[in-house]
Design an enzyme around this catalytic site. Structure first.
Site, PDB file in Angstrom:
ATOM      1  N   TYR A   1     -25.463  47.457  38.410  1.00  0.00           N
ATOM      2  CA  TYR A   1     -25.318  48.805  38.338  1.00  0.00           C
ATOM      3  C   TYR A   1     -27.321  48.515  39.016  1.00  0.00           C
ATOM      4  O   TYR A   1     -28.368  48.908  38.772  1.00  0.00           O
ATOM      5  CB  TYR A   1     -25.561  49.666  36.814  1.00  0.00           C
ATOM      6  CG  TYR A   1     -25.926  51.252  36.962  1.00  0.00           C
ATOM      7  CD1 TYR A   1     -25.952  52.022  38.154  1.00  0.00           C
ATOM      8  CD2 TYR A   1     -26.819  51.946  36.133  1.00  0.00           C
ATOM      9  CE1 TYR A   1     -25.848  53.358  38.524  1.00  0.00           C
ATOM     10  CE2 TYR A   1     -27.100  52.584  36.043  1.00  0.00           C
ATOM     11  CZ  TYR A   1     -26.754  53.851  37.134  1.00  0.00           C
ATOM     12  OH  TYR A   1     -27.239  54.655  37.093  1.00  0.00           O
TER      13      TYR A   1
ATOM     14  N   ASP B   1     -22.171  50.126  41.133  1.00  0.00           N
ATOM     15  CA  ASP B   1     -22.404  51.129  41.814  1.00  0.00           C
ATOM     16  C   ASP B   1     -24.168  50.701  42.470  1.00  0.00           C
ATOM     17  O   ASP B   1     -24.024  50.339  41.714  1.00  0.00           O
ATOM     18  CB  ASP B   1     -23.173  52.197  41.101  1.00  0.00           C
ATOM     19  CG  ASP B   1     -23.728  52.935  40.960  1.00  0.00           C
ATOM     20  OD1 ASP B   1     -23.834  53.418  42.645  1.00  0.00           O
ATOM     21  OD2 ASP B   1     -23.969  54.203  40.387  1.00  0.00           O
TER      22      ASP B   1
ATOM     23  N   HIS C   1     -18.529  59.774  39.333  1.00  0.00           N
ATOM     24  CA  HIS C   1     -18.202  58.608  40.256  1.00  0.00           C
ATOM     25  C   HIS C   1     -16.736  58.696  39.790  1.00  0.00           C
ATOM     26  O   HIS C   1     -15.971  58.821  38.606  1.00  0.00           O
ATOM     27  CB  HIS C   1     -18.728  57.462  40.039  1.00  0.00           C
ATOM     28  CG  HIS C   1     -19.994  57.434  40.360  1.00  0.00           C
ATOM     29  ND1 HIS C   1     -20.915  56.918  41.408  1.00  0.00           N
ATOM     30  CD2 HIS C   1     -21.570  57.842  39.763  1.00  0.00           C
ATOM     31  CE1 HIS C   1     -21.525  56.200  41.065  1.00  0.00           C
ATOM     32  NE2 HIS C   1     -22.044  57.518  40.490  1.00  0.00           N
TER      33      HIS C   1
END
Length: 264
Positions: free
Chosen positions: A109, A151, A255
């Site tokens: 992330y 991500d 998302h």
């Protein structure tokens, strides 16, 4: 029929708050492994039982209260491999595992980087660039088949955003971020699976802001979420999907999940 392994990735933006849509996705698509980002919970309050009831009995967690947090849940055996501090401040932004077939699976992330794309005016932007640089150095030393998912908070291509021209000065699509991500990709010869299956200039988004009254009508999306594979791993990929409809589910994340299917 060829046996396959299905691996999904999703920035869920609070796994406890959105466990309902996670369960919906798992029941509908039945991935073998799910990598989650922004779980926003400590390990002790991670909804482990909900995943176990659906067969995801193997769980590797790296949680943090209120912010960040990553997790990997699996129906197939996995062994914890590493927890790398690419942020260099103790934030829970990475967890890696190894599968029985030797595949290394890394779940990351990347920091969003704040609002101002200037290292001097905005320390968060500098931290993001430094994070990607540490990932680049790590990538240079990889010597095993690896899948890197998560991500990345960077949309690299012009067709990865709703307006290249309007977003050039917006964090996530600035030239300096795109160049940094390009160096990361080159450091290991990573194959971008999303763009292998949906080649440019086709539209491909994974994130839409909560600020839009009607996300689908305005369609101001960005491709912030990625799956990158070592060349040998990429050769085994047979399908890649994004689940855009999930952005419209009840209590959605901003998302959407991605899923790649690999030939064993």
């Amino acid at each position: 029929m060829t046996d396959t392994l299905k691996i999904a990735s999703w920035n869920i933006n609070s796994v406890r708050f959105r466990i309902g849509i996670v369960e919906q996705f798992l029941k509908n698509e039945a991935p073998d492994i799910l990598c989650l980002q922004e779980t926003k919970t400590v390990d002790e309050t991670f909804p482990a039982d909900a995943f176990r009831q659906l067969g995801y009995v193997h769980q590797v967690l790296n949680g943090q209260r209120m912010h960040h947090g990553v997790a990997i849940v699996s129906r197939v055996p996995i062994a914890e491999d590493d927890r790398l501090d690419w942020q260099a401040n103790g934030e829970a932004r990475h967890v890696g595992v190894r599968l029985g077939n030797g595949l290394r699976l890394e779940n990351v992330y990347v920091p969003a980087g704040g609002d101002i794309p200037d290292r001097d005016l905005n320390p968060k932007f500098g931290q993001k660039l430094d994070f990607v640089e540490r990932m680049t150095r790590w990538s240079e030393g990889l010597d095993v088949p690896t899948l890197l998912v998560g991500d990345f908070n960077i949309a690299p291509l012009e067709c990865d955003v709703w307006s290249h021209k309007q977003l050039l000065d917006v964090v996530s699509h600035t030239p300096i971020e795109v160049e940094a991500l390009g160096r990361l990709q080159a450091a290991h010869g990573w194959i971008d699976l999303g763009r292998r299956f949906v080649p440019p200039p086709m539209r491909l988004y994974t994130w839409w802001s909560y600020r839009a009254k009607d996300w689908a009508a305005s369609d101001r999306g960005r491709r912030l979420d990625h799956m990158w594979a070592s060349p040998a791993v990429a050769e085994a990929a047979v399908a890649h999907r994004v689940y855009e409809d999930s952005r419209g589910w009840l209590k959605p994340s901003d998302h959407i999940p991605l899923l790649t299917e690999f030939r064993l």
